[in-house]
Each structure stands twice: as structure tokens, then as C-alpha cells.
Design a protein around this motif. Structure first.
Motif, PDB file in Angstrom:
ATOM      1  N   GLU A  18       0.824  -1.204   0.000  1.00 25.81           N
ATOM      2  CA  GLU A  18       0.000   0.000   0.000  1.00 25.81           C
ATOM      3  C   GLU A  18       0.862   1.258   0.000  1.00 25.81           C
ATOM      4  O   GLU A  18       0.549   2.241  -0.689  1.00 25.81           O
ATOM      5  CB  GLU A  18      -0.922  -0.012   1.220  1.00 25.81           C
ATOM      6  CG  GLU A  18      -2.029  -1.062   1.148  1.00 25.81           C
ATOM      7  CD  GLU A  18      -2.814  -1.152   2.432  1.00 25.81           C
ATOM      8  OE1 GLU A  18      -2.493  -0.404   3.385  1.00 25.81           O
ATOM      9  OE2 GLU A  18      -3.743  -1.981   2.498  1.00 25.81           O
ATOM     10  N   SER A  19       1.954   1.226   0.757  1.00 25.37           N
ATOM     11  CA  SER A  19       2.839   2.398   0.808  1.00 25.37           C
ATOM     12  C   SER A  19       3.540   2.606  -0.531  1.00 25.37           C
ATOM     13  O   SER A  19       3.686   3.738  -0.996  1.00 25.37           O
ATOM     14  CB  SER A  19       3.867   2.227   1.933  1.00 25.37           C
ATOM     15  OG  SER A  19       3.231   2.248   3.188  1.00 25.37           O
ATOM     16  N   LEU A  20       3.984   1.527  -1.149  1.00 23.97           N
ATOM     17  CA  LEU A  20       4.624   1.653  -2.459  1.00 23.97           C
ATOM     18  C   LEU A  20       3.617   2.091  -3.523  1.00 23.97           C
ATOM     19  O   LEU A  20       3.961   2.855  -4.429  1.00 23.97           O
ATOM     20  CB  LEU A  20       5.273   0.326  -2.852  1.00 23.97           C
ATOM     21  CG  LEU A  20       6.451  -0.129  -1.979  1.00 23.97           C
ATOM     22  CD1 LEU A  20       6.962  -1.492  -2.438  1.00 23.97           C
ATOM     23  CD2 LEU A  20       7.577   0.898  -1.996  1.00 23.97           C
ATOM     24  N   ASP A  21       2.380   1.627  -3.391  1.00 19.50           N
ATOM     25  CA  ASP A  21       1.334   2.065  -4.324  1.00 19.50           C
ATOM     26  C   ASP A  21       1.096   3.566  -4.208  1.00 19.50           C
ATOM     27  O   ASP A  21       0.827   4.244  -5.212  1.00 19.50           O
ATOM     28  CB  ASP A  21       0.023   1.315  -4.056  1.00 19.50           C
ATOM     29  CG  ASP A  21       0.057  -0.125  -4.546  1.00 19.50           C
ATOM     30  OD1 ASP A  21       0.958  -0.461  -5.346  1.00 19.50           O
ATOM     31  OD2 ASP A  21      -0.804  -0.914  -4.113  1.00 19.50           O
ATOM     32  N   LEU A  22       1.178   4.081  -2.985  1.00 18.73           N
ATOM     33  CA  LEU A  22       0.990   5.521  -2.772  1.00 18.73           C
ATOM     34  C   LEU A  22       2.011   6.325  -3.564  1.00 18.73           C
ATOM     35  O   LEU A  22       1.654   7.283  -4.268  1.00 18.73           O
ATOM     36  CB  LEU A  22       1.099   5.843  -1.278  1.00 18.73           C
ATOM     37  CG  LEU A  22       1.144   7.327  -0.905  1.00 18.73           C
ATOM     38  CD1 LEU A  22      -0.164   8.011  -1.265  1.00 18.73           C
ATOM     39  CD2 LEU A  22       1.446   7.487   0.593  1.00 18.73           C
ATOM     40  N   VAL A  23       3.286   5.945  -3.475  1.00 18.63           N
ATOM     41  CA  VAL A  23       4.306   6.725  -4.170  1.00 18.63           C
ATOM     42  C   VAL A  23       4.221   6.499  -5.683  1.00 18.63           C
ATOM     43  O   VAL A  23       4.478   7.434  -6.459  1.00 18.63           O
ATOM     44  CB  VAL A  23       5.713   6.414  -3.638  1.00 18.63           C
ATOM     45  CG1 VAL A  23       5.833   6.817  -2.184  1.00 18.63           C
ATOM     46  CG2 VAL A  23       6.082   4.960  -3.810  1.00 18.63           C
ATOM     47  N   ARG A  24       3.863   5.295  -6.103  1.00 21.74           N
ATOM     48  CA  ARG A  24       3.705   5.066  -7.551  1.00 21.74           C
ATOM     49  C   ARG A  24       2.589   5.934  -8.113  1.00 21.74           C
ATOM     50  O   ARG A  24       2.723   6.506  -9.208  1.00 21.74           O
ATOM     51  CB  ARG A  24       3.441   3.584  -7.821  1.00 21.74           C
ATOM     52  CG  ARG A  24       4.695   2.727  -7.859  1.00 21.74           C
ATOM     53  CD  ARG A  24       4.412   1.361  -8.437  1.00 21.74           C
ATOM     54  NE  ARG A  24       3.622   0.543  -7.536  1.00 21.74           N
ATOM     55  CZ  ARG A  24       4.137  -0.333  -6.681  1.00 21.74           C
ATOM     56  NH1 ARG A  24       5.448  -0.488  -6.607  1.00 21.74           N
ATOM     57  NH2 ARG A  24       3.351  -1.051  -5.900  1.00 21.74           N
ATOM     58  N   ALA A  25       1.485   6.032  -7.372  1.00 21.02           N
ATOM     59  CA  ALA A  25       0.371   6.859  -7.825  1.00 21.02           C
ATOM     60  C   ALA A  25       0.783   8.331  -7.876  1.00 21.02           C
ATOM     61  O   ALA A  25       0.421   9.058  -8.816  1.00 21.02           O
ATOM     62  CB  ALA A  25      -0.826   6.674  -6.900  1.00 21.02           C
ATOM     63  N   ALA A  26       1.540   8.772  -6.883  1.00 23.92           N
ATOM     64  CA  ALA A  26       1.993  10.164  -6.854  1.00 23.92           C
ATOM     65  C   ALA A  26       2.927  10.449  -8.021  1.00 23.92           C
ATOM     66  O   ALA A  26       2.827  11.505  -8.674  1.00 23.92           O
ATOM     67  CB  ALA A  26       2.680  10.468  -5.530  1.00 23.92           C
ATOM     68  N   GLU A  27       3.855   9.543  -8.292  1.00 27.73           N
ATOM     69  CA  GLU A  27       4.784   9.731  -9.407  1.00 27.73           C
ATOM     70  C   GLU A  27       4.032   9.746 -10.738  1.00 27.73           C
ATOM     71  O   GLU A  27       4.331  10.568 -11.618  1.00 27.73           O
ATOM     72  CB  GLU A  27       5.830   8.617  -9.413  1.00 27.73           C
ATOM     73  CG  GLU A  27       6.803   8.659  -8.244  1.00 27.73           C
ATOM     74  CD  GLU A  27       7.839   9.761  -8.362  1.00 27.73           C
ATOM     75  OE1 GLU A  27       7.891  10.435  -9.410  1.00 27.73           O
ATOM     76  OE2 GLU A  27       8.608   9.955  -7.395  1.00 27.73           O
ATOM     77  N   ALA A  28       3.066   8.860 -10.877  1.00 29.56           N
ATOM     78  CA  ALA A  28       2.297   8.812 -12.119  1.00 29.56           C
ATOM     79  C   ALA A  28       1.475  10.079 -12.299  1.00 29.56           C
ATOM     80  O   ALA A  28       1.372  10.623 -13.413  1.00 29.56           O
ATOM     81  CB  ALA A  28       1.391   7.579 -12.125  1.00 29.56           C
ATOM     82  N   ALA A  29       0.883  10.568 -11.215  1.00 27.19           N
ATOM     83  CA  ALA A  29       0.090  11.797 -11.299  1.00 27.19           C
ATOM     84  C   ALA A  29       0.973  12.975 -11.685  1.00 27.19           C
ATOM     85  O   ALA A  29       0.599  13.799 -12.537  1.00 27.19           O
ATOM     86  CB  ALA A  29      -0.596  12.057  -9.967  1.00 27.19           C
ATOM     87  N   SER A  30       2.162  13.053 -11.086  1.00 30.72           N
ATOM     88  CA  SER A  30       3.069  14.149 -11.411  1.00 30.72           C
ATOM     89  C   SER A  30       3.506  14.088 -12.870  1.00 30.72           C
ATOM     90  O   SER A  30       3.543  15.118 -13.573  1.00 30.72           O
ATOM     91  CB  SER A  30       4.294  14.093 -10.490  1.00 30.72           C
ATOM     92  OG  SER A  30       5.226  15.094 -10.813  1.00 30.72           O
ATOM     93  N   ALA A  31       3.826  12.884 -13.339  1.00 28.43           N
ATOM     94  CA  ALA A  31       4.292  12.733 -14.719  1.00 28.43           C
ATOM     95  C   ALA A  31       3.207  13.070 -15.736  1.00 28.43           C
ATOM     96  O   ALA A  31       3.511  13.469 -16.870  1.00 28.43           O
ATOM     97  CB  ALA A  31       4.790  11.313 -14.942  1.00 28.43           C
TER      98      ALA A  31
END
Length: 211
Positions: A18-31
Motif C-alpha cells: 500500500e505504501s509503495l502504491d501511494l508513491v507510484r500513484a503520486a509519481e504517475a500523477a506528477s508525470a
């Protein structure tokens, strides 16, 4: 017949994910934000660093919970991976009584220090899995604790210890001793992954040696 350990390792792995999913989602949103847009500037690297710090803090809290919940069950004679621990202090009848004995009159105990963890666990279990894992992984767990403390504290001691941990883990210092910069940085692994992912994998590996 000893009671089987519940799937606390699976719970930890789920929380890591869940924590790794959080950062992946944030990186994808930023990109996905248009380059040069105000939205992209508002959601820049600094905020991504903060999200990585939050994710690591959640991982560390889940790790501490895993250590305590597995250990109090070992104190009650639970089995894991087909074996039970060698209880030096006798078996406790309930998880509540085991936790009270472990706390020793305190309201709570801390699990960030692997040396202290090993010493505490040795009082109840002779040569147990927690104690062995703490000794084997002591340097790395101390580095992870330094990251955790730097996320939570701004004192000079926290900055110095984080810088020392960063040098050991990534062979470099990071501007302003920001843990998010380390956690978001790319490791030297093949294929390269961010250090947050490397550290989450380490927690998973250590957990597999405990329960």
C-alpha cells in the motif's frame, strides 16, 4: 498442539504494498501533468519527497507492529513455519499477559533499536528468530531507524545520524539531510529501483526470517 501464527507477515507485506502504491500513484500523477504548467510546479519534487517520507514512515510503523505482534504470540507458544520457539521464561496463557510481561510495567515499548530488541527478546526466548534477525540485520536496521527519526525529528542528532545512514546506504549525502531525497533516489540495482522499494524489500526479507 501449538496454535499457528496468523498471517502477520502477509499483513505486513500488504501494508508495504500500500505504501509503495501511494508513491507510484503520486509519481504517475506528477508525470501526467503538463510540463511547465502551474499544476506541475505546485506538485513538484519537494512534495514527492514528502510523500516518500510518509510512505517510509508507514512502512516502519507496520514493521514495528509486526515485530511486537509476532513476538507476543511466540511467548504464548504459537508456531510458525512448523516450529515453536524455545521459551526461556515459560509460556504465557494469553497474548494480553504476554504483552504485559514484555512491557514490564511500561505503557508501551519501542522497536526501532535492533540491539535493544535483541536484548529484550532474549529475556523470554532463547536464541529466537527475533533475536537472530536483529543481530544479522543490525547495521541495516539501524540505518532504517535513522531515516525514520529524520522523518519525524529535526534535531541536529537526527540529521547527523541520517547523513551517516545515507552514506552507508547510498554512498552520498543529500541536500538539507532530507530523507525523501534518499528514498526517491534511484538505487544501483539492476534494474534500478528507488531506494524506498529496496528498503521495503529488505523489511519483507527480514520478516520472512521471523514468522
Amino acid at each position: 498442539m501449538p496454535r499457528s501464527m496468523p498471517d502477520l507477515r502477509g499483513d505486513l507485506i500488504s501494508q508495504l504494498g500500500e505504501s509503495l502504491d501511494l508513491v507510484r500513484a503520486a509519481e504517475a500523477a506528477s508525470a501526467s501533468m503538463p510540463a511547465g504548467s502551474q499544476l506541475r510546479r505546485d506538485f513538484g519534487a519537494y512534495k514527492l519527497h514528502l510523500i516518500h517520507e510518509l510512505a517510509f514512515l508507514r512502512i516502519f510503523l507496520a514493521w514495528e507492529e509486526f515485530l511486537e505482534e509476532t513476538f507476543v504470540r511466540y511467548m504464548c507458544g504459537y508456531s510458525a513455519q512448523g516450529t515453536v520457539e524455545n521459551l526461556s521464561g515459560g509460556r504465557f496463557a494469553t497474548i494480553t499477559s504476554a504483552r504485559q510481561a514484555l512491557y514490564g510495567g511500561r505503557q508501551y515499548i519501542l522497536w526501532h533499536d535492533p540491539t535493544r530488541n535483541a536484548q529484550r527478546c532474549a529475556q523470554f526466548v532463547a536464541g529466537g528468530r527475533h533475536e537472530v534477525a536483529m543481530h544479522v540485520w543490525q547495521p541495516r536496521l539501524e540505518h532504517f531507524a535513522a531515516i525514520r527519526h529524520r522523518v519525524a525529528h529535526s534535531q541536529e542528532d537526527a540529521r547527523v545520524k541520517f547523513d551517516q545512514a545515507a552514506i552507508r546506504l547510498a554512498q552520498r549525502r543529500y541536500p538539507r539531510s532530507r530523507p525523501g531525497r534518499l528514498l526517491r533516489d534511484w538505487s544501483t540495482s539492476v534494474p534500478p529501483v528507488r531506494y524506498l522499494t529496496v528498503f521495503a524489500r529488505d523489511f519483507r526479507t527480514i520478516a520472512s526470517q521471523i514468522a
